[in-house]
Motif scaffolding. Structure first.
Motif, PDB file in Angstrom:
ATOM      1  N   SER A  96     -37.167 -10.579 -18.044  1.00 34.65           N
ATOM      2  CA  SER A  96     -36.497  -8.408 -18.927  1.00 34.65           C
ATOM      3  C   SER A  96     -37.802  -7.973 -18.648  1.00 34.65           C
ATOM      4  O   SER A  96     -38.827  -8.868 -19.578  1.00 34.65           O
ATOM      5  CB  SER A  96     -35.933  -9.104 -20.057  1.00 34.65           C
ATOM      6  OG  SER A  96     -35.702  -8.239 -20.745  1.00 34.65           O
ATOM      7  N   LYS A  97     -37.583  -7.201 -18.517  1.00 36.90           N
ATOM      8  CA  LYS A  97     -39.191  -6.783 -18.684  1.00 36.90           C
ATOM      9  C   LYS A  97     -38.980  -6.420 -20.144  1.00 36.90           C
ATOM     10  O   LYS A  97     -40.223  -6.043 -21.040  1.00 36.90           O
ATOM     11  CB  LYS A  97     -39.068  -5.466 -17.933  1.00 36.90           C
ATOM     12  CG  LYS A  97     -40.757  -3.981 -18.482  1.00 36.90           C
ATOM     13  CD  LYS A  97     -42.094  -4.666 -18.036  1.00 36.90           C
ATOM     14  CE  LYS A  97     -43.058  -3.808 -17.956  1.00 36.90           C
ATOM     15  NZ  LYS A  97     -44.065  -3.384 -19.024  1.00 36.90           N
ATOM     16  N   GLU A  98     -38.546  -5.244 -21.567  1.00 34.69           N
ATOM     17  CA  GLU A  98     -37.587  -5.655 -22.045  1.00 34.69           C
ATOM     18  C   GLU A  98     -38.211  -6.791 -23.088  1.00 34.69           C
ATOM     19  O   GLU A  98     -38.902  -6.360 -24.074  1.00 34.69           O
ATOM     20  CB  GLU A  98     -36.424  -4.967 -22.766  1.00 34.69           C
ATOM     21  CG  GLU A  98     -36.853  -4.552 -23.783  1.00 34.69           C
ATOM     22  CD  GLU A  98     -34.588  -3.715 -24.135  1.00 34.69           C
ATOM     23  OE1 GLU A  98     -34.435  -2.948 -22.851  1.00 34.69           O
ATOM     24  OE2 GLU A  98     -33.887  -4.584 -24.241  1.00 34.69           O
ATOM     25  N   LEU A  99     -37.749  -7.818 -22.673  1.00 34.88           N
ATOM     26  CA  LEU A  99     -38.219  -8.657 -23.386  1.00 34.88           C
ATOM     27  C   LEU A  99     -39.147  -9.807 -23.756  1.00 34.88           C
ATOM     28  O   LEU A  99     -40.278  -9.809 -24.269  1.00 34.88           O
ATOM     29  CB  LEU A  99     -37.653 -10.256 -22.869  1.00 34.88           C
ATOM     30  CG  LEU A  99     -37.669 -11.784 -23.215  1.00 34.88           C
ATOM     31  CD1 LEU A  99     -37.578 -12.030 -24.753  1.00 34.88           C
ATOM     32  CD2 LEU A  99     -36.710 -13.274 -22.264  1.00 34.88           C
ATOM     33  N   ASP A 156     -42.065  -6.886 -23.181  1.00 30.83           N
ATOM     34  CA  ASP A 156     -43.019  -5.824 -24.057  1.00 30.83           C
ATOM     35  C   ASP A 156     -42.821  -6.713 -25.381  1.00 30.83           C
ATOM     36  O   ASP A 156     -42.882  -6.155 -26.407  1.00 30.83           O
ATOM     37  CB  ASP A 156     -42.505  -5.107 -23.481  1.00 30.83           C
ATOM     38  CG  ASP A 156     -42.876  -3.858 -22.795  1.00 30.83           C
ATOM     39  OD1 ASP A 156     -43.503  -4.851 -21.621  1.00 30.83           O
ATOM     40  OD2 ASP A 156     -41.865  -3.664 -22.079  1.00 30.83           O
ATOM     41  N   GLU A 157     -41.191  -6.888 -25.880  1.00 28.13           N
ATOM     42  CA  GLU A 157     -40.863  -7.220 -27.185  1.00 28.13           C
ATOM     43  C   GLU A 157     -41.803  -8.477 -27.893  1.00 28.13           C
ATOM     44  O   GLU A 157     -41.899  -8.675 -28.957  1.00 28.13           O
ATOM     45  CB  GLU A 157     -40.057  -6.599 -27.573  1.00 28.13           C
ATOM     46  CG  GLU A 157     -38.813  -8.036 -26.826  1.00 28.13           C
ATOM     47  CD  GLU A 157     -37.678  -7.399 -27.080  1.00 28.13           C
ATOM     48  OE1 GLU A 157     -37.004  -6.540 -27.447  1.00 28.13           O
ATOM     49  OE2 GLU A 157     -37.114  -7.838 -27.162  1.00 28.13           O
ATOM     50  N   LYS A 211     -31.371 -11.870 -28.699  1.00 26.73           N
ATOM     51  CA  LYS A 211     -31.407 -10.936 -28.152  1.00 26.73           C
ATOM     52  C   LYS A 211     -30.174 -10.094 -26.628  1.00 26.73           C
ATOM     53  O   LYS A 211     -29.251  -9.402 -26.839  1.00 26.73           O
ATOM     54  CB  LYS A 211     -32.649 -10.437 -27.512  1.00 26.73           C
ATOM     55  CG  LYS A 211     -32.742  -9.026 -26.798  1.00 26.73           C
ATOM     56  CD  LYS A 211     -34.078  -9.686 -25.708  1.00 26.73           C
ATOM     57  CE  LYS A 211     -34.203  -8.052 -24.845  1.00 26.73           C
ATOM     58  NZ  LYS A 211     -34.612  -6.774 -25.867  1.00 26.73           N
ATOM     59  N   GLN A 244     -48.713  -6.746 -20.038  1.00 27.06           N
ATOM     60  CA  GLN A 244     -47.331  -6.183 -19.991  1.00 27.06           C
ATOM     61  C   GLN A 244     -47.768  -4.567 -19.218  1.00 27.06           C
ATOM     62  O   GLN A 244     -46.741  -4.335 -18.737  1.00 27.06           O
ATOM     63  CB  GLN A 244     -46.582  -5.572 -21.726  1.00 27.06           C
ATOM     64  CG  GLN A 244     -46.513  -7.170 -22.462  1.00 27.06           C
ATOM     65  CD  GLN A 244     -46.680  -6.868 -23.694  1.00 27.06           C
ATOM     66  OE1 GLN A 244     -47.663  -6.391 -24.787  1.00 27.06           O
ATOM     67  NE2 GLN A 244     -46.074  -7.973 -24.791  1.00 27.06           N
TER      68      GLN A 244
END
Ligand code: N01
Length: 536
Positions: free
Chosen positions: A73-76, A78-79, A102, A235
């Motif tokens: 997960s790119k979102e994961l 990034d965060e 999440k 990232q």
């Protein structure tokens, strides 16, 4: 905590284990494949091996960014910012808790619940599992993410159970703080866990006695706080990094192509110094190519590290006891944070068990061939029945009631480390024959889970009931694993990679040493209709 519906007894898939592999399996099968999935774990929350490994100094021995984290997960990505280059056990658990929140995973996992029995029922073509709380559940697919390093190995020295003080295994560390203050602590074992724990215990204990069986190589971890821009660099170029990890079998960094034979002795030494200063496993993998294949290069690096140990440890007799005499890198490479320096402290004694074996324990200490060591506390850093142990602990029964213990009596046969002939619809994460325990974790777990998903999709589309590997494919896989290992120096050393740390365990190399080749093979088999697997 949101609890799963206990009345939901008929499932599409059951996932055992809530570590890196199990959490992703649950997410993938439930949220991508829309299966009705339930997870079980004997622990009180997520973390898998990290739930248990809370000993002082416990930390990842590889870069957390981008290696020791999920990639799906790119979102994961990034965060989440890791604060240190090699995360502590607490940080890894915090990360897995974040992932769990999440993706809303807790509602599907029953914690504090041991799966005691798993059996394939021919009539219904379903797995029936029973828990220690008396629950019974059935499912079409059984995913065993039970951990490659889970079953703690405890030495059976005479009298060890009579020791009256606290005795903690590093892999089963208490959740309450353990105080060493004013105590005489004995530590058995100098693998990754012992070498991480010993410097931390020595800082607090009145005295620490280290019982060493095999002197070990360790390289300076050089763990440090991440600097500004380091995480964003990954990232911002995430697709490239992920692709690079996929190509390199999970390991994110290019390794050197330099050949030792093309450098002079002085140039080689300068390169070793440079890699030593860089820290981590650079000395082994980035000095020159082929350090675990070429005995001469290996010996040169081994001798370089022996020289470093002699340079660090002030007492020459103690330094001599610490001299490793196997091929560096052929036991799991250990990264240390001040391990050898610890022997310069006044409150540390090193006992060489090759010179003075332990004869017995008493209520108050250890007796060796050379004398008595009074102790108030014992720490067992004695490792695991690795890779196969946790599956045998579960001991599922497949077709005709044959148990895994019977099937694996002489050899841990699998195909891809994922499935075993005679055990339809049972899938393992990081089973024997996987690359996971080398450099492929957690990406290796993600790719295994996605492959399991592909095979289930294929089965559903073709309206089959079961998927199962063939004995012939298992034999071929076993031969491939051993052939790759035999081309290296690994099998020359006693280690858990070979099962050599557990008395009576069958000897065979337990992992696939070429992660990138493994990933390609997984993809090919799925694309070409799952050759080596039978659908019924
Ligand atoms: O276990 P080990 P570990 N009497 O098996 C000794 C991972 N890990 O828990 O070498 C006396 O490596 C044994 O001696 P010998 C990592 O993959 C990761 O340390 O067999 N001694 C050895 O010194 C690692 O490889 C992290 O002669 C006895 C030690 O105990 C794996 O877990 C952190 C004995 C066991 O070493 C296992 O590491 C920690 C006996 N009867 C661990 N029996 C990370 O940071 C055994 N020993 C990710």
């Amino acid at each position: 905590m949101v609890k799963p519906d206990e009345n939901d007894k008929e499932l599409d898939a059951i996932v055992i284990g809530a570590g890196f592999g199990g959490l992703y399996a649950l997410h993938y099968l439930r949220d991508h494949m829309k299966l009705n999935v339930k997870g079980f774990d004997g622990a009180g929350d997520v973390g898998g091996t990290w739930w248990y490994n809370r000993y002082p100094g416990a930390r990842v021995d590889a870069p957390s960014t981008p290696f020791y984290a999920y990639t799906f997960s790119k979102e994961l990505v990034d965060e989440w910012d890791w604060s240190e280059t090699q995360s502590s056990s607490d940080q890894v658990r915090a990360y897995l808790e974040h992932v769990t929140e999440k993706f809303d995973l807790r509602r599907s996992i029953q914690f504090d619940t041991w799966v005691e029995d798993a059996a394939f029922d021919e009539a219904s073509q379903r797995w029936v599992i029973r828990t220690h709380t008396g629950g019974q559940f059935t499912s079409r697919f059984l995913i065993c993410a039970v951990g490659a390093l889970f079953v703690a190995h405890k030495p059976d020295y005479p009298g060890i159970d009579d020791f009256a003080g606290p005795c903690h295994h590093t892999g089963r560390w208490p959740h309450e703080p353990v105080s060493f203050a004013g105590k005489r602590v004995g530590v058995i074992g100098t693998g990754s866990s012992g070498i991480q724990a010993i410097p931390e215990i020595a800082k607090e204990a009145a005295h620490i006695t280290v019982f060493q069986r095999t002197p070990q190589f360790a390289l300076p971890a050089r763990n440090r706080t991440m600097v500004a821009g380091e995480t964003t660099q990954y990232q911002d170029n995430w697709d490239d990094h992920r692709h690079s990890m996929r190509r390199r079998g999970g390991w994110p960094f290019a390794t050197t192509k330099l050949r030792a034979s093309e450098a002079t002795a002085e140039e080689r030494l300068a390169r070793f110094e440079e890699m030593w200063d860089l820290g981590g496993i650079n000395l082994l993998i980035n000095s020159f190519s082929g350090a675990v294949v070429d005995p001469e290069l290996n010996e040169e690096i081994s001798e370089f590290v022996r020289g470093k140990i002699r340079g660090i440890v002030a007492d020459p007799d103690v330094a001599q006891k610490l001299m490793p005499d196997y091929h560096i890198g052929t036991k799991r490479m250990i990264l240390d944070n001040g391990y050898f320096e610890t022997y310069n402290r006044d409150n540390v004694t090193l006992v060489d068990l090759r010179q003075e074996p332990i004869l017995a324990f008493t209520a108050t200490g250890a007796e060796t061939a050379a004398g008595e060591y009074p102790l108030d506390m014992l720490v067992l850093a004695t490792g695991y029945d690795a890779v196969s142990g946790s599956m045998l602990n579960l001991n599922p029964r497949g077709r005709d009631g044959v148990s895994l213990e019977q099937k694996w009596e002489d050899r841990f046969t699998t195909n891809f480390g994922i499935n075993v002939a005679g055990f339809p619809n049972l899938f393992m994460i990081h089973g024997p024959g996987s690359p996971g325990v080398f450099f492929s974790m957690p990406l290796g777990a993600e790719l295994q889970v996605q492959w399991i998903g592909d095979s289930i999709r294929h089965l559903q589309e073709q309206r089959y009931a079961t998927i199962e590997t063939t004995p012939e494919a298992e034999t071929a896989w076993d031969e491939e694993i051993q052939q790759i290992a035999n081309g290296t120096l690994y099998p020359k050393t006693n280690s858990w990679y070979l099962g050599a740390n557990i008395p009576g365990k069958p000897r065979q190399f337990l992992g696939h040493l070429r992660g990138s080749q493994y990933f390609d093979q997984l993809a090919e088999v799925a694309e070409q209709g799952f050759e080596g697997f039978v659908f019924k």
